[in-house]
Design a protein around this motif. Structure first.
Motif, short mmCIF file in Angstrom:
data_model
loop_
_atom_site.label_atom_id
_atom_site.label_comp_id
_atom_site.label_asym_id
_atom_site.label_seq_id
_atom_site.Cartn_x
_atom_site.Cartn_y
_atom_site.Cartn_z
N SER A 189 -3.11 18.59 -3.21
CA SER A 189 -4.06 18.22 -2.16
C SER A 189 -3.66 18.90 -0.86
CB SER A 189 -4.06 16.70 -1.96
OG SER A 189 -4.49 16.04 -3.13
N VAL A 190 -4.65 19.29 -0.08
CA VAL A 190 -4.41 19.95 1.21
C VAL A 190 -5.34 19.32 2.24
CG1 VAL A 190 -4.41 22.12 2.49
CG2 VAL A 190 -3.85 22.12 0.05
N GLU A 191 -4.79 18.87 3.34
CA GLU A 191 -5.60 18.32 4.42
C GLU A 191 -5.05 18.84 5.75
OE1 GLU A 191 -8.35 16.77 4.26
OE2 GLU A 191 -8.37 16.35 2.11
N GLU A 192 -5.66 19.92 6.23
CA GLU A 192 -5.22 20.48 7.51
C GLU A 192 -5.55 19.54 8.67
OE1 GLU A 192 -7.39 21.81 5.42
OE2 GLU A 192 -6.64 23.76 4.70
N ARG A 193 -6.69 18.86 8.56
CA ARG A 193 -7.11 17.89 9.57
C ARG A 193 -7.66 16.67 8.84
NH1 ARG A 193 -8.86 22.84 11.13
NH2 ARG A 193 -8.08 23.68 13.11
N PRO A 194 -6.79 15.72 8.49
CA PRO A 194 -7.26 14.54 7.76
C PRO A 194 -8.39 13.85 8.51
CG PRO A 194 -4.88 14.60 7.81
CD PRO A 194 -5.35 15.69 8.73
N PRO A 202 0.83 -1.21 0.00
CA PRO A 202 0.00 0.00 0.00
C PRO A 202 0.86 1.26 0.00
CG PRO A 202 -0.78 -1.58 1.63
CD PRO A 202 0.55 -2.08 1.16
N PRO A 203 0.40 2.34 -0.61
CA PRO A 203 1.19 3.58 -0.66
C PRO A 203 1.26 4.28 0.69
CG PRO A 203 -0.97 3.93 -1.64
CD PRO A 203 -0.87 2.46 -1.35
N THR A 204 2.40 4.90 0.94
CA THR A 204 2.61 5.76 2.10
C THR A 204 3.35 7.00 1.63
OG1 THR A 204 4.78 4.83 2.69
CG2 THR A 204 2.82 3.75 3.63
N ALA A 205 3.32 8.06 2.44
CA ALA A 205 4.05 9.28 2.06
C ALA A 205 5.55 9.01 1.98
CB ALA A 205 3.76 10.39 3.07
N ALA A 206 6.09 8.34 3.00
CA ALA A 206 7.52 8.03 3.00
C ALA A 206 7.86 7.09 1.85
CB ALA A 206 7.92 7.41 4.33
N GLY A 207 7.01 6.11 1.61
CA GLY A 207 7.27 5.17 0.53
C GLY A 207 7.32 5.84 -0.82
N GLU A 208 6.43 6.81 -1.06
CA GLU A 208 6.44 7.52 -2.35
C GLU A 208 7.64 8.45 -2.46
OE1 GLU A 208 4.56 6.63 -4.80
OE2 GLU A 208 3.64 5.18 -3.43
N ALA A 209 8.05 9.04 -1.33
CA ALA A 209 9.27 9.86 -1.34
C ALA A 209 10.49 9.02 -1.69
CB ALA A 209 9.45 10.53 0.01
N ALA A 254 -4.70 8.37 5.24
CA ALA A 254 -3.53 7.91 5.99
C ALA A 254 -2.26 8.61 5.50
CB ALA A 254 -3.39 6.40 5.85
N VAL A 255 -2.15 8.80 4.19
CA VAL A 255 -0.97 9.49 3.64
C VAL A 255 -0.97 10.96 4.07
CG1 VAL A 255 0.14 10.24 1.49
CG2 VAL A 255 -0.72 7.90 1.71
N ALA A 256 -2.14 11.59 4.06
CA ALA A 256 -2.24 12.99 4.50
C ALA A 256 -1.83 13.12 5.96
CB ALA A 256 -3.65 13.50 4.29
N ALA A 257 -2.29 12.21 6.81
CA ALA A 257 -1.95 12.25 8.23
C ALA A 257 -0.46 12.01 8.44
CB ALA A 257 -2.76 11.21 8.99
N GLU A 258 0.12 11.11 7.66
CA GLU A 258 1.55 10.83 7.76
C GLU A 258 2.37 12.07 7.41
OE1 GLU A 258 4.90 7.90 5.70
OE2 GLU A 258 2.79 7.75 5.12
N LEU A 259 1.92 12.82 6.41
CA LEU A 259 2.65 14.03 6.02
C LEU A 259 2.63 15.06 7.14
CD1 LEU A 259 4.21 15.61 3.89
CD2 LEU A 259 2.02 16.44 3.01
N LEU A 260 1.51 15.19 7.85
CA LEU A 260 1.45 16.13 8.97
C LEU A 260 2.48 15.77 10.03
CD1 LEU A 260 -2.38 16.77 9.48
CD2 LEU A 260 -0.72 18.09 8.16
N VAL A 261 2.67 14.49 10.28
CA VAL A 261 3.69 14.05 11.25
C VAL A 261 5.08 14.38 10.72
CG1 VAL A 261 4.69 12.05 12.42
CG2 VAL A 261 2.21 12.24 12.18
N LEU A 262 5.31 14.16 9.43
CA LEU A 262 6.61 14.47 8.85
C LEU A 262 6.94 15.96 8.98
CD1 LEU A 262 6.88 12.41 5.53
CD2 LEU A 262 8.28 12.19 7.58
N ARG A 263 5.92 16.80 8.86
CA ARG A 263 6.17 18.24 8.99
C ARG A 263 6.72 18.60 10.36
NH1 ARG A 263 0.69 20.60 5.99
NH2 ARG A 263 1.45 20.27 3.84
N GLU A 264 6.36 17.85 11.36
CA GLU A 264 6.87 18.11 12.71
C GLU A 264 8.26 17.52 12.92
OE1 GLU A 264 5.28 20.04 14.81
OE2 GLU A 264 3.67 20.30 13.32
N ARG A 265 8.54 16.42 12.25
CA ARG A 265 9.77 15.68 12.52
C ARG A 265 10.89 15.96 11.53
NH1 ARG A 265 7.29 9.63 13.85
NH2 ARG A 265 6.10 10.23 15.73
#
Length: 278
Positions: free
Chosen positions: A121-126, A65-72, A204-215
């Motif tokens: 795509s923009v998801e402030e609160r997935p 399944p696709p993930t933000a990190a996996g696509e990066a 799930a990918v949108a939520a993962e990106l929000l975490v990446l923005r913090e880390r």
């Protein structure tokens, strides 16, 4: 046109031009040829890399399944396989691929020359789905894809569905893409399943990106452009401007244009890329 095997999956890739590298990542359900209007404007100045994600275009179905990190990491692995890893690349992400492009810049900062988010795509609160639905959504999407494919839906309606999508997302009438390529791609069950699979993982990918923005902060001084297509929607323009502020990006509106900016305003896309010195 070539195929590169990454993680056991054959990825369709097209490389044009010469010079600093620019990667064009298309949105949900789109294909390499959707960038055709942009390529002639970039190829005299850039090495332009277009690729189909798994289950899109001519690429094989996804193994996982696709993930933000996996696509990066997919973008990084693709550049490695092509031998284009010696200098940072400009990455352009359209729609859902805006998530992937931003994740690439955060996880591979030394490999990123610039970032262009094209009506991203923009998801402030997935949306937070119930846990059971989060776990089963990919399986349900795959089951739906298998059922529709067994019924012959892609072969019968795939190109027509593509035409409706372009008509609703672009000011170009009709779809400017070569009909033979549209039939070759969109009559397949592979593309239907790939689109459903990515859509099921969207939240799930949108939520993962929000975490990446913090880390994983963006590299200091990285040129970032948010090129939006408000198309009369004040709410969408506010969200795109908010994205630009959050990323410290330059905001531009491609007008007139629908969501498929690469078809409607290839000149604006090329300017956003070429503004960055190679």
């Amino acid at each position: 046109m070539t195929f590169v095997r990454l993680g056991g999956v054959a990825h369709h890739v097209v490389v044009d031009g010469a010079g600093p590298v620019c990667v064009l990542a298309a949105g949900l359900g789109m294909s390499w040829f959707d960038w055709d209007p942009v390529v002639p404007l970039l190829a005299p100045h850039r090495t332009v890399v277009r690729f189909d994600r798994p289950g899109h275009g001519l690429s094989q179905p996804a193994a996982v399944p696709p993930t933000a990190a996996g696509e990066a990491h997919r973008i990084a692995a693709l550049l490695d396989a092509l031998g284009l890893d010696r200098a940072p690349a400009t990455v352009v992400g359209h729609s859902i691929a805006g998530f992937h492009a931003e994740a690439f810049a955060r996880l591979h900062p030394t490999r990123t020359a610039a970032l262009v988010l094209l009506d991203s795509s923009v998801e402030e609160r997935p949306p937070r789905l119930p846990r059971l639905l989060r776990r089963t959504a990919p399986q349900l999407a795959r089951a739906l894809g298998a059922t529709l494919s067994a019924a012959g839906v892609p072969a019968a309606l795939g190109p027509a569905a593509r035409a409706l999508s372009v008509r609703g997302s672009s000011r170009r009438r009709p779809d400017p893409s070569p009909p033979e390529l549209v039939r070759r791609v969109y009559r397949t069950s592979r593309v239907l399943r790939g689109t459903l699979d990515e859509n099921a993982r969207y939240g799930a990918v949108a939520a993962e990106l929000l975490v990446l923005r913090e880390r994983a902060p963006l590299p200091p001084g990285l040129p970032v452009t948010v090129l939006a297509a408000p198309d009369g929607s004040a709410r969408w323009e506010r969200r795109q401007r908010a994205l630009a502020r959050r990323l410290g990006a330059r905001y531009e509106a491609a007008e007139p244009s629908g969501h498929l900016v690469m078809l409607d305003r290839p000149d604006a896309v090329a300017r956003a890329v070429l503004r960055v010195e190679g």
